[in-house]
Design an enzyme around this catalytic site. Structure first.
Site, PDB file in Angstrom:
ATOM      1  N   ASP A  31      54.770 -45.545  81.881  1.00  0.00           N
ATOM      2  CA  ASP A  31      55.962 -44.699  81.799  1.00  0.00           C
ATOM      3  C   ASP A  31      56.683 -44.966  80.485  1.00  0.00           C
ATOM      4  OD1 ASP A  31      58.580 -43.401  82.501  1.00  0.00           O
ATOM      5  OD2 ASP A  31      57.625 -43.249  84.464  1.00  0.00           O
ATOM      6  N   GLY A  36      62.549 -41.429  83.777  1.00  0.00           N
ATOM      7  CA  GLY A  36      62.380 -42.426  84.838  1.00  0.00           C
ATOM      8  C   GLY A  36      63.380 -43.554  84.669  1.00  0.00           C
ATOM      9  N   TYR A  62      44.411 -47.405  75.879  1.00  0.00           N
ATOM     10  CA  TYR A  62      43.133 -48.069  76.185  1.00  0.00           C
ATOM     11  C   TYR A  62      43.405 -49.212  77.148  1.00  0.00           C
ATOM     12  CZ  TYR A  62      41.664 -45.151  72.393  1.00  0.00           C
ATOM     13  OH  TYR A  62      41.421 -44.049  71.624  1.00  0.00           O
ATOM     14  N   ASN A  99      44.414 -37.319  77.552  1.00  0.00           N
ATOM     15  CA  ASN A  99      44.275 -38.779  77.453  1.00  0.00           C
ATOM     16  C   ASN A  99      43.931 -39.394  78.808  1.00  0.00           C
ATOM     17  OD1 ASN A  99      44.812 -38.840  74.700  1.00  0.00           O
ATOM     18  ND2 ASN A  99      47.036 -38.935  75.018  1.00  0.00           N
ATOM     19  N   TYR A 145      56.880 -25.818  80.215  1.00  0.00           N
ATOM     20  CA  TYR A 145      56.485 -26.528  81.445  1.00  0.00           C
ATOM     21  C   TYR A 145      55.333 -25.795  82.137  1.00  0.00           C
ATOM     22  CZ  TYR A 145      57.125 -28.883  85.992  1.00  0.00           C
ATOM     23  OH  TYR A 145      56.954 -29.615  87.152  1.00  0.00           O
ATOM     24  N   THR A 175      60.712 -30.676  95.520  1.00  0.00           N
ATOM     25  CA  THR A 175      60.795 -31.890  96.334  1.00  0.00           C
ATOM     26  C   THR A 175      62.051 -32.657  95.940  1.00  0.00           C
ATOM     27  OG1 THR A 175      58.402 -31.937  96.487  1.00  0.00           O
ATOM     28  CG2 THR A 175      59.543 -34.005  96.933  1.00  0.00           C
TER      29      THR A 175
HETATM   30  P1  NAD Z   1      60.718 -37.419  87.150  1.00  0.00           P
HETATM   31  O1  NAD Z   1      61.317 -36.906  85.900  1.00  0.00           O
HETATM   32  O2  NAD Z   1      61.570 -38.194  88.076  1.00  0.00           O
HETATM   33  O3  NAD Z   1      59.453 -38.309  86.816  1.00  0.00           O
HETATM   34  C1  NAD Z   1      58.624 -38.123  85.704  1.00  0.00           C
HETATM   35  C2  NAD Z   1      58.291 -39.474  85.111  1.00  0.00           C
HETATM   36  O4  NAD Z   1      57.397 -39.298  83.996  1.00  0.00           O
HETATM   37  C3  NAD Z   1      59.525 -40.211  84.558  1.00  0.00           C
HETATM   38  O5  NAD Z   1      59.502 -41.562  84.965  1.00  0.00           O
HETATM   39  C4  NAD Z   1      59.359 -40.094  83.038  1.00  0.00           C
HETATM   40  O6  NAD Z   1      59.993 -41.157  82.345  1.00  0.00           O
HETATM   41  C5  NAD Z   1      57.855 -40.088  82.895  1.00  0.00           C
HETATM   42  N1  NAD Z   1      57.351 -39.456  81.671  1.00  0.00           N
HETATM   43  C6  NAD Z   1      57.636 -38.205  81.208  1.00  0.00           C
HETATM   44  N2  NAD Z   1      56.936 -37.963  80.086  1.00  0.00           N
HETATM   45  C7  NAD Z   1      56.204 -39.091  79.826  1.00  0.00           C
HETATM   46  C8  NAD Z   1      55.267 -39.445  78.821  1.00  0.00           C
HETATM   47  N3  NAD Z   1      54.949 -38.605  77.828  1.00  0.00           N
HETATM   48  N4  NAD Z   1      54.686 -40.664  78.878  1.00  0.00           N
HETATM   49  C9  NAD Z   1      54.975 -41.526  79.888  1.00  0.00           C
HETATM   50  N5  NAD Z   1      55.859 -41.237  80.880  1.00  0.00           N
HETATM   51  C10 NAD Z   1      56.461 -40.030  80.841  1.00  0.00           C
HETATM   52  O7  NAD Z   1      60.070 -36.158  87.898  1.00  0.00           O
HETATM   53  P2  NAD Z   1      59.369 -36.021  89.327  1.00  0.00           P
HETATM   54  O8  NAD Z   1      60.108 -35.016  90.087  1.00  0.00           O
HETATM   55  O9  NAD Z   1      59.117 -37.354  89.914  1.00  0.00           O
HETATM   56  O10 NAD Z   1      57.993 -35.354  88.903  1.00  0.00           O
HETATM   57  C11 NAD Z   1      56.769 -36.083  88.895  1.00  0.00           C
HETATM   58  C12 NAD Z   1      55.612 -35.124  88.668  1.00  0.00           C
HETATM   59  O11 NAD Z   1      55.561 -34.179  89.741  1.00  0.00           O
HETATM   60  C13 NAD Z   1      55.741 -34.311  87.381  1.00  0.00           C
HETATM   61  O12 NAD Z   1      54.460 -34.179  86.804  1.00  0.00           O
HETATM   62  C14 NAD Z   1      56.248 -32.966  87.854  1.00  0.00           C
HETATM   63  O13 NAD Z   1      55.834 -31.930  86.995  1.00  0.00           O
HETATM   64  C15 NAD Z   1      55.601 -32.869  89.219  1.00  0.00           C
HETATM   65  N6  NAD Z   1      56.363 -31.973  90.102  1.00  0.00           N
HETATM   66  C16 NAD Z   1      57.526 -32.378  90.679  1.00  0.00           C
HETATM   67  C17 NAD Z   1      58.231 -31.489  91.492  1.00  0.00           C
HETATM   68  C18 NAD Z   1      59.500 -31.877  92.184  1.00  0.00           C
HETATM   69  O14 NAD Z   1      60.092 -31.027  92.857  1.00  0.00           O
HETATM   70  N7  NAD Z   1      59.989 -33.085  92.123  1.00  0.00           N
HETATM   71  C19 NAD Z   1      57.751 -30.184  91.691  1.00  0.00           C
HETATM   72  C20 NAD Z   1      56.582 -29.806  91.046  1.00  0.00           C
HETATM   73  C21 NAD Z   1      55.877 -30.711  90.273  1.00  0.00           C
END
Ligand code: NAD
Ligand code: UDP
Length: 319
Positions: A31, A36, A62, A99, A145, A175
């Protein structure tokens, strides 16, 4: 199992880390903390089965350890965030997915991609079935997105076809729950935080747009099930109970007993008018369906934000 999860310090990712640790898996959490929080994973940091790598997954990574699963959950996920950082969003969904697929290929691991209901765009069919190809404005403000996830899905299947990588794709619908950030910006957390602070609840547009809200424990149960079955096509996961945004606002006001008022703001560009998952496939393939009604999930989420806001206030008084 050895599991690498990107976005493990985020909202959904942190719940997954917890579930994996509880069943004895070894976790590598990747992360960069753009949205986050260390708070979400602080209870795991002393575990021998948890390793944190602070890294932007848009650049290659890696790993020496052997890995059974790569789960790619890293992405800006709230419209407020991805509209602010469109390039980072595209990079996480495209370069990050590439990646992660590279890691899966090198380690002979299975790959799991967190896709989204947003790949359906502003849907012209309702509820949304997995076969629907969507209605996305490829140059609109949400395209960073939507297209990053659509491109991500394409990459996943390219690796599946060309390199026989074993893949799972889940299209997650709205969610909510504990471990969301106060400033997340998505509708459930916004309304709860506004109600608890006594601020106006901000409804965008007239509030007659719909969403279907899934409590995070239900989602996580479905995500764990997908890893146990051999199904490679995209699956919708979400709660099919559909609500207007204005109904959500009223319910939050009732459950928080808040005196906040409602304020109407302009509807953001390309905001989908309705959204509801068809979960027929998930029900059949996973023997899964959401158990937690909106009111019950909101109560738990309200308690989480109440504690978080109190802790914030104590912190700022001390500071
Ligand atoms: P969130 O923002 O709480 O979590 C995303 C996490 O990814 C964060 O901890 C952030 O720091 C990390 N992150 C972002 N870009 C990064 C990068 N380039 N390198 C490393 N870390 C990175 O969001 P969430 O709601 O927990 O979503 C998690 C996943 O689920 C996402 O891929 C999102 O697209 C997908 N999603 C979530 C929902 C929802 O309703 N919560 C709906 C559809 C899809
Ligand atoms: N929304 C709102 N007020 C807010 C935040 C969001 O009315 O403070 C609306 C938003 O316009 C959308 C719905 O609530 O119609 C869900 O928005 P969210 O940001 O949670 O995610 P989306 O489902 O649009 O990806």
């Amino acid at each position: 199992m050895n599991i690498l999860i990107t976005g493990g310090a985020g909202f959904i990712g942190s719940h997954l880390c917890k579930a994996f640790l509880q069943r004895g898996d070894y976790i590598i959490c990747v992360d960069n903390f753009i949205t986050g929080s260390k708070d979400n994973i602080k209870e795991f940091l002393n575990s021998q089965n948890f390793r944190l790598i602070e890294h932007d997954i848009s650049t290659p990574l890696y790993i020496n350890d052997s890995i059974d699963w790569v789960l790619h959950f890293a992405s800006l996920a709230s419209p407020k965030d991805y509209i602010t950082y469109p390039i980072k969003t595209l990079k996480s969904g495209l370069l990050g997915t590439h990646n992660c697929l590279g890691i899966a290929k090198a380690k002979n691991a299975k790959f799991f991609f967190a896709s989204t209901s947003e790949i359906y765009g502003d849907p012209l069919i309702h509820p949304q079935v997995e076969e629907y190809w969507g209605n996305v404005n490829s140059i609109g403000v949400r395209s960073c997105y939507d297209e990053s996830k659509r491109g991500g899905e394409a990459l996943v299947y390219a690796y599946n076809r060309q390199h026989s990588i074993d893949v799972r794709i889940v299209r997650i619908f709205n969610t909510y729950g504990p471990n969301m950030q106060i400033e997340d910006g998505r509708v459930v957390s916004n309304f709860i935080v506004q109600a608890l602070r006594g601020e106006d609840l901000t409804i965008y547009g007239r509030g007659n747009q719909t969403r279907s809200f899934c409590y995070v424990d239900d989602l996580v149960a479905g995500l764990l099930r997908i890893m146990e079955v051999n199904y490679k096509l995209p699956l919708n996961l979400g709660n099919p109970s559909e609500f207007m945004v204005s109904e959500l606002a009223k319910l939050v006001l009732k459950l928080t007993k808040s005196k906040s008022k409602i304020k109407f703001l302009p509807l953001p560009e390309d905001d989908p008018k309705k959204r509801k998952p068809d979960i027929t496939k998930a029900k059949k393939i996973l023997s899964w369906q959401p158990q937690i009604r909106l009111e019950e999930g909101l109560k738990k989420t309200i308690e989480y934000f109440r504690r978080k806001l109190e802790a914030d206030t104590r912190g700022s008084i001390r500071g």
